[in-house]
Design a protein around this motif. Structure first.
Motif, PDB file in Angstrom:
ATOM      1  N   ALA A  59       0.892  -1.251   0.006  1.00 53.95           N
ATOM      2  CA  ALA A  59       0.036  -0.123   0.071  1.00 53.95           C
ATOM      3  C   ALA A  59       0.848   1.196  -0.068  1.00 53.95           C
ATOM      4  O   ALA A  59       0.497   2.260  -0.735  1.00 53.95           O
ATOM      5  CB  ALA A  59      -0.833  -0.075   1.038  1.00 53.95           C
ATOM      6  N   SER A  60       2.105   1.298   0.707  1.00 49.81           N
ATOM      7  CA  SER A  60       2.922   2.483   0.740  1.00 49.81           C
ATOM      8  C   SER A  60       3.379   2.793  -0.444  1.00 49.81           C
ATOM      9  O   SER A  60       3.578   3.721  -1.135  1.00 49.81           O
ATOM     10  CB  SER A  60       3.859   2.242   1.876  1.00 49.81           C
ATOM     11  OG  SER A  60       3.426   2.198   2.926  1.00 49.81           O
ATOM     12  N   GLU A  62       2.233   1.645  -3.419  1.00 48.86           N
ATOM     13  CA  GLU A  62       1.318   1.980  -4.523  1.00 48.86           C
ATOM     14  C   GLU A  62       0.826   3.571  -4.415  1.00 48.86           C
ATOM     15  O   GLU A  62       0.741   4.333  -5.407  1.00 48.86           O
ATOM     16  CB  GLU A  62       0.099   1.309  -4.213  1.00 48.86           C
ATOM     17  CG  GLU A  62       0.186  -0.343  -4.726  1.00 48.86           C
ATOM     18  CD  GLU A  62      -0.923  -1.172  -3.992  1.00 48.86           C
ATOM     19  OE1 GLU A  62      -2.226  -0.406  -4.190  1.00 48.86           O
ATOM     20  OE2 GLU A  62      -0.764  -2.159  -3.940  1.00 48.86           O
ATOM     21  N   ARG A  63       0.730   4.115  -3.033  1.00 47.32           N
ATOM     22  CA  ARG A  63       0.341   5.684  -2.627  1.00 47.32           C
ATOM     23  C   ARG A  63       1.597   6.421  -3.344  1.00 47.32           C
ATOM     24  O   ARG A  63       1.003   7.454  -3.868  1.00 47.32           O
ATOM     25  CB  ARG A  63       0.126   5.813  -1.243  1.00 47.32           C
ATOM     26  CG  ARG A  63      -1.218   5.124  -1.008  1.00 47.32           C
ATOM     27  CD  ARG A  63      -1.353   5.709   0.451  1.00 47.32           C
ATOM     28  NE  ARG A  63      -0.644   5.120   1.476  1.00 47.32           N
ATOM     29  CZ  ARG A  63      -1.006   4.045   2.240  1.00 47.32           C
ATOM     30  NH1 ARG A  63      -2.119   3.450   1.950  1.00 47.32           N
ATOM     31  NH2 ARG A  63      -0.044   3.589   3.231  1.00 47.32           N
ATOM     32  N   GLY A 118      -3.198  -3.415  -2.541  1.00 46.55           N
ATOM     33  CA  GLY A 118      -3.095  -2.466  -1.188  1.00 46.55           C
ATOM     34  C   GLY A 118      -4.302  -1.267  -1.196  1.00 46.55           C
ATOM     35  O   GLY A 118      -4.960  -1.302  -0.353  1.00 46.55           O
ATOM     36  N   THR A 119      -4.355  -0.704  -2.430  1.00 46.24           N
ATOM     37  CA  THR A 119      -5.116   0.462  -2.529  1.00 46.24           C
ATOM     38  C   THR A 119      -6.080   0.472  -3.740  1.00 46.24           C
ATOM     39  O   THR A 119      -6.847   1.344  -3.931  1.00 46.24           O
ATOM     40  CB  THR A 119      -4.188   1.842  -2.744  1.00 46.24           C
ATOM     41  OG1 THR A 119      -3.386   1.735  -3.597  1.00 46.24           O
ATOM     42  CG2 THR A 119      -3.380   1.978  -1.495  1.00 46.24           C
ATOM     43  N   ARG A 130      -4.635   0.909  -6.878  1.00 45.94           N
ATOM     44  CA  ARG A 130      -3.914   1.505  -7.762  1.00 45.94           C
ATOM     45  C   ARG A 130      -2.731   0.538  -8.331  1.00 45.94           C
ATOM     46  O   ARG A 130      -1.708   0.196  -7.805  1.00 45.94           O
ATOM     47  CB  ARG A 130      -3.017   2.586  -7.292  1.00 45.94           C
ATOM     48  CG  ARG A 130      -2.075   3.542  -8.110  1.00 45.94           C
ATOM     49  CD  ARG A 130      -1.636   4.710  -7.750  1.00 45.94           C
ATOM     50  NE  ARG A 130      -0.938   5.563  -8.447  1.00 45.94           N
ATOM     51  CZ  ARG A 130       0.466   5.903  -8.488  1.00 45.94           C
ATOM     52  NH1 ARG A 130       1.021   5.593  -7.388  1.00 45.94           N
ATOM     53  NH2 ARG A 130       0.737   6.690  -9.545  1.00 45.94           N
TER      54      ARG A 130
END
Length: 301
Positions: free
Chosen positions: A108-109, A111-112, A151-152, A154
Motif C-alpha cells: 500500500a505504501s 502504491e500510494r 493494497g490501495t 492503484r
C-alpha cells in the motif's frame, strides 16, 4: 482455444507450474531452491534482483540454463532487520524508496507514492540486470503483489504488460480467481479486464493461481499444512495453474530474517514429500515450466 490446447495438451489436462519465489533473497533460500530445481521438485523459480544474494542465484541459474528462472519484480522490502532497494543506477527512482533509501515494507505504501515512469524504469533495470548476469528470464512475476493494486487499488499492470510484450515474457496473473487465494473483492472483479488487456498485448497468462498463507497459522503443523495443499491439488481444475512456494533451508541466517522461517522449511519439503508426489500421479497432474508459456508467446508474436 484454451491455454492447455495452445500448449499442445488436451483441454481436460491438469497442468501445474510449481514456482519457487524469493530466489536470491538469502543464501538459505538459494541453497533450497537450487536443490529443488535440480531435482525437478519445482518447475521454476523467480529471482529478487535487488537482494544481496541475487548474484549467487543468478550465477547458478546461468550455469544451469535448462532450468526455468524468471524475475520476481520487487518493489517492497518487508523484513525489519534486512532491507533492499532499487537496482536502477541512472535516473531518479526517488518515489520508490523510503527516507533510508530502501523499498517500503508494504504494498500500500508503494502504491500510494510510486511514480509510474519510475516503476517502468526499475522493472526494466531488474530484467536487464538479470540478463547482464547471464540469465535469459523465462517469465516475470511480482513480490508481494505490489504491482497488482492489492493494497490501495492503484495498479501498474498496464506498464507490466507493455514490458512483457517487449521482452517476450509471460506474466503471473490468473485469468480466473477462484482457487482459494486471498485477494480483495475489487481485484477479483477486475481479473477479467486485466486478462483481456494481457491478451490484447499478446502476453500469455495463467488460468489459475494457487497459494496458502505464508505465515505460520496458530496450531499449524507440517502435516496440517501438507493436508491443506493436498486439498487444493485435489480440487485442481483442467488448464494451467501455478502453485507459489517460498522454500528455504532452516539456516540461522533465515531465522534471523523471517519469524515464520519454519513455514519456508516446510515448503522446501513439500514437493519432495512422497505423499504429494503420489497425489500428483494419482490425480494425473502434470508439472510443466514457464518456458513452455514463453515459447507459446514468442511463437504467437
Amino acid at each position: 482455444m484454451s491455454l492447455a490446447e495452445a500448449l499442445g495438451y488436451r483441454p481436460d489436462e491438469k497442468l501445474l507450474i510449481v514456482n519457487a519465489d524469493d530466489y536470491g533473497m538469502c543464501h538459505a533460500a538459494n541453497e533450497g531452491i537450487a536443490q529443488l530445481l535440480a531435482e525437478g521438485a519445482v518447475s521454476s523459480a523467480t529471482v529478487m534482483m535487488p537482494c544481496g544474494w541475487a548474484k549467487e542465484a543468478v550465477e547458478w541459474a546461468a550455469a544451469h540454463p535448462q532450468t526455468d528462472v524468471g524475475v520476481h519484480l520487487t518493489f517492497t522490502s518487508e523484513w525489519t532487520p534486512y532491507k533492499w532497494g532499487p537496482v536502477t543506477r541512472h535516473g531518479s527512482v526517488a518515489s520508490l524508496v523510503t527516507q533510508e533509501g530502501y523499498f517500503p515494507a508494504d504494498s500500500a505504501s508503494f502504491e500510494r507514492r510510486a511514480d509510474p515512469e519510475e516503476v517502468r524504469t526499475e522493472i526494466v533495470s531488474q530484467i536487464e540486470l538479470a540478463m547482464r548476469m547471464g540469465v535469459m528470464p523465462t517469465h516475470l512475476d511480482n513480490h508481494m503483489g505490489s504491482l497488482y493494486g492489492l493494497g490501495t487499488g492503484r495498479d501498474f499492470l498496464g506498464i507490466v504488460f507493455d514490458i512483457c510484450a517487449s521482452y517476450g515474457l509471460p506474466f503471473r496473473i490468473p485469468r480466473y480467481v477462484d482457487m482459494g487465494l486471498e485477494v480483495p473483492a475489487e481485484a477479483a472483479k477486475t481479473a477479467g479486464l486485466r486478462a483481456a488487456q494481457a491478451d490484447a498485448k499478446g502476453v500469455v497468462i495463467l488460468d489459475y493461481l494457487l497459494g496458502l498463507p505464508f505465515h505460520m497459522e496458530k496450531g499449524e503443523t507440517y502435516e496440517s499444512f501438507r493436508g491443506s495443499v493436498m486439498r487444493l491439488l485435489r480440487a485442481l481444475k483442467p488448464g494451467v495453474s501455478e502453485f507459489i512456494l517460498h522454500p528455504a533451508l532452516p539456516a540461522e541466517e533465515l531465522k534471523a530474517i523471517n519469524p515464520h522461517w519454519q513455514k519456508r522449511e516446510w515448503e522446501f519439503r513439500l514437493f519432495r514429500d512422497p505423499e504429494i508426489k503420489g497425489l500428483l500421479a494419482a490425480e494425473g497432474i502434470r508439472l510443466i515450466g514457464w518456458s513452455e508459456l514463453q515459447r507459446l508467446q514468442r511463437a504467437s508474436r
